[in-house]
Design a protein around this motif. Structure first.
Motif, mmCIF file in Angstrom:
data_model
loop_
_atom_site.group_PDB
_atom_site.id
_atom_site.type_symbol
_atom_site.label_atom_id
_atom_site.label_comp_id
_atom_site.label_asym_id
_atom_site.label_seq_id
_atom_site.Cartn_x
_atom_site.Cartn_y
_atom_site.Cartn_z
ATOM 1 N N GLY A 59 -73.393 -0.966 -78.938
ATOM 2 C CA GLY A 59 -72.820 -0.843 -77.895
ATOM 3 C C GLY A 59 -73.465 0.117 -76.836
ATOM 4 O O GLY A 59 -73.246 -0.226 -75.394
ATOM 5 N N ALA A 60 -74.324 0.942 -77.407
ATOM 6 C CA ALA A 60 -74.900 1.859 -76.184
ATOM 7 C C ALA A 60 -75.938 1.141 -75.657
ATOM 8 O O ALA A 60 -76.232 1.230 -74.416
ATOM 9 C CB ALA A 60 -75.433 3.173 -77.021
ATOM 10 N N THR A 61 -76.607 0.021 -76.297
ATOM 11 C CA THR A 61 -77.631 -0.715 -75.710
ATOM 12 C C THR A 61 -77.295 -1.781 -74.811
ATOM 13 O O THR A 61 -77.805 -1.935 -73.764
ATOM 14 C CB THR A 61 -78.361 -1.475 -76.962
ATOM 15 O OG1 THR A 61 -78.910 -0.667 -77.838
ATOM 16 C CG2 THR A 61 -79.500 -2.171 -76.387
ATOM 17 N N THR A 62 -76.123 -2.344 -75.024
ATOM 18 C CA THR A 62 -75.510 -3.382 -73.981
ATOM 19 C C THR A 62 -74.525 -3.022 -73.197
ATOM 20 O O THR A 62 -74.614 -3.403 -71.940
ATOM 21 C CB THR A 62 -74.723 -4.624 -75.089
ATOM 22 O OG1 THR A 62 -73.827 -3.848 -75.706
ATOM 23 C CG2 THR A 62 -75.721 -5.275 -75.954
ATOM 24 N N LEU A 63 -73.834 -1.766 -73.323
ATOM 25 C CA LEU A 63 -72.678 -1.326 -72.456
ATOM 26 C C LEU A 63 -73.058 0.071 -71.864
ATOM 27 O O LEU A 63 -72.272 0.370 -70.897
ATOM 28 C CB LEU A 63 -71.475 -1.249 -73.212
ATOM 29 C CG LEU A 63 -71.070 -2.486 -74.054
ATOM 30 C CD1 LEU A 63 -69.645 -2.243 -74.664
ATOM 31 C CD2 LEU A 63 -70.768 -3.561 -72.947
ATOM 32 N N PRO A 75 -69.479 6.045 -72.027
ATOM 33 C CA PRO A 75 -68.106 5.279 -71.774
ATOM 34 C C PRO A 75 -67.436 5.680 -70.732
ATOM 35 O O PRO A 75 -67.112 7.092 -70.347
ATOM 36 C CB PRO A 75 -67.310 5.356 -73.006
ATOM 37 C CG PRO A 75 -67.941 6.744 -73.528
ATOM 38 C CD PRO A 75 -69.367 6.981 -73.091
ATOM 39 N N GLY A 76 -66.757 4.698 -69.743
ATOM 40 C CA GLY A 76 -65.855 5.182 -68.772
ATOM 41 C C GLY A 76 -64.527 4.715 -68.795
ATOM 42 O O GLY A 76 -64.107 4.272 -69.500
ATOM 43 N N THR A 77 -64.130 4.626 -67.644
ATOM 44 C CA THR A 77 -62.740 4.051 -67.548
ATOM 45 C C THR A 77 -62.381 2.531 -67.993
ATOM 46 O O THR A 77 -61.500 2.344 -68.656
ATOM 47 C CB THR A 77 -62.338 4.123 -66.061
ATOM 48 O OG1 THR A 77 -62.171 5.516 -65.606
ATOM 49 C CG2 THR A 77 -60.740 3.771 -65.946
ATOM 50 N N VAL A 78 -63.595 1.707 -67.587
ATOM 51 C CA VAL A 78 -63.313 0.558 -68.055
ATOM 52 C C VAL A 78 -63.401 0.644 -69.668
ATOM 53 O O VAL A 78 -62.413 -0.424 -70.004
ATOM 54 C CB VAL A 78 -64.483 -0.430 -67.182
ATOM 55 C CG1 VAL A 78 -64.460 -1.777 -68.134
ATOM 56 C CG2 VAL A 78 -64.444 -0.478 -65.806
ATOM 57 N N VAL A 89 -63.661 1.153 -80.769
ATOM 58 C CA VAL A 89 -63.930 2.373 -80.110
ATOM 59 C C VAL A 89 -65.243 2.990 -80.382
ATOM 60 O O VAL A 89 -65.907 3.675 -79.701
ATOM 61 C CB VAL A 89 -62.771 3.392 -80.518
ATOM 62 C CG1 VAL A 89 -61.534 2.973 -79.842
ATOM 63 C CG2 VAL A 89 -62.714 3.618 -82.057
ATOM 64 N N THR A 90 -65.839 2.569 -81.431
ATOM 65 C CA THR A 90 -67.152 2.883 -81.832
ATOM 66 C C THR A 90 -67.943 2.007 -80.855
ATOM 67 O O THR A 90 -69.155 2.689 -80.395
ATOM 68 C CB THR A 90 -67.294 2.433 -83.286
ATOM 69 O OG1 THR A 90 -66.612 3.314 -84.044
ATOM 70 C CG2 THR A 90 -68.818 2.771 -83.765
#
Length: 203
Positions: free
Chosen positions: A47-51, A55-58, A129-130
């Protein structure tokens, strides 16, 4: 097979070899925790690599949407079932490799989160959520604790049967766990709803 049935190789013969039984359970706990933390950590890394790492509102709104879907599935109103791999971890690990090594392999397999039956969609919600970075990479520790701590109570604390040949398991505990399953199923949508609501309020 029941949760207790899978722990049977660890609890039988406890009175005659308690240190070995404790070592076997320690191996089980180590394997399960290692796999759970590694799996959740890998999901968080993806998730950290791709997103992105922040984390934000989206991300929160996406999580709310996924949690809402999980809630609908767990209510059963449309006849939907939790997605899962319909598989049990092979109990033969214990018999093929011995108590300690078998327990370690069993824990490593089961701790991979999605390799066996799921009772609710809470697992998918927690992985979501992770992935979105809304919980830390070590969230797998909480997942592991949910298995290891109740298992420790059963294996290390609950007294053995006085007739191990004919009644190797404490029947009252088996009945109690079975009684809890409907409550777990009913509470899952509530937990999902509360979590989704909290995320919405924090947007």
């Amino acid at each position: 097979m029941s949760f207790i049935g899978y722990l049977r190789p660890l609890v039988q013969g406890r009175a005659s070899d308690e240190p070995a039984q404790r070592r076997a359970f320690a191996s089980l706990a180590l394997g399960f925790t290692t796999s759970a933390v590694a799996f959740y950590g890998a999901v968080h890394l993806v998730g950290a690599t791709t997103l992105g790492s922040r984390p934000g509102t989206v991300a929160q709104l996406v999580a709310v949407g996924v949690l809402a879907v999980c809630l609908i599935i767990d209510t059963g109103i449309f006849g939907l079932r939790t997605p899962m791999l319909r598989r049990q971890t092979p109990q033969q690990y214990f018999y093929r490799y011995g108590a300690a090594r078998g327990a370690l392999l069993w824990g490593l397999d089961t701790g991979l989160v999605v390799t066996t039956f799921r009772v609710t969609s809470l697992t998918w919600a927690s992985l979501t959520v992770t992935l979105l970075g809304l919980v830390p990479w070590w969230a797998g520790i909480a997942y592991a604790a949910g298995f290891v701590l109740p298992s420790a109570v059963f294996v290390l604390v609950v007294p053995r049967s006085s007739d191990p040949e004919n009644a190797p398991e404490p029947v009252w505990l088996m009945d109690r766990i079975r009684d809890w399953e409907p409550w777990v199923r009913r509470s899952a949508p509530v937990l999902l709803g509360l979590t989704a609501g909290a995320l919405l309020l924090s947007v």
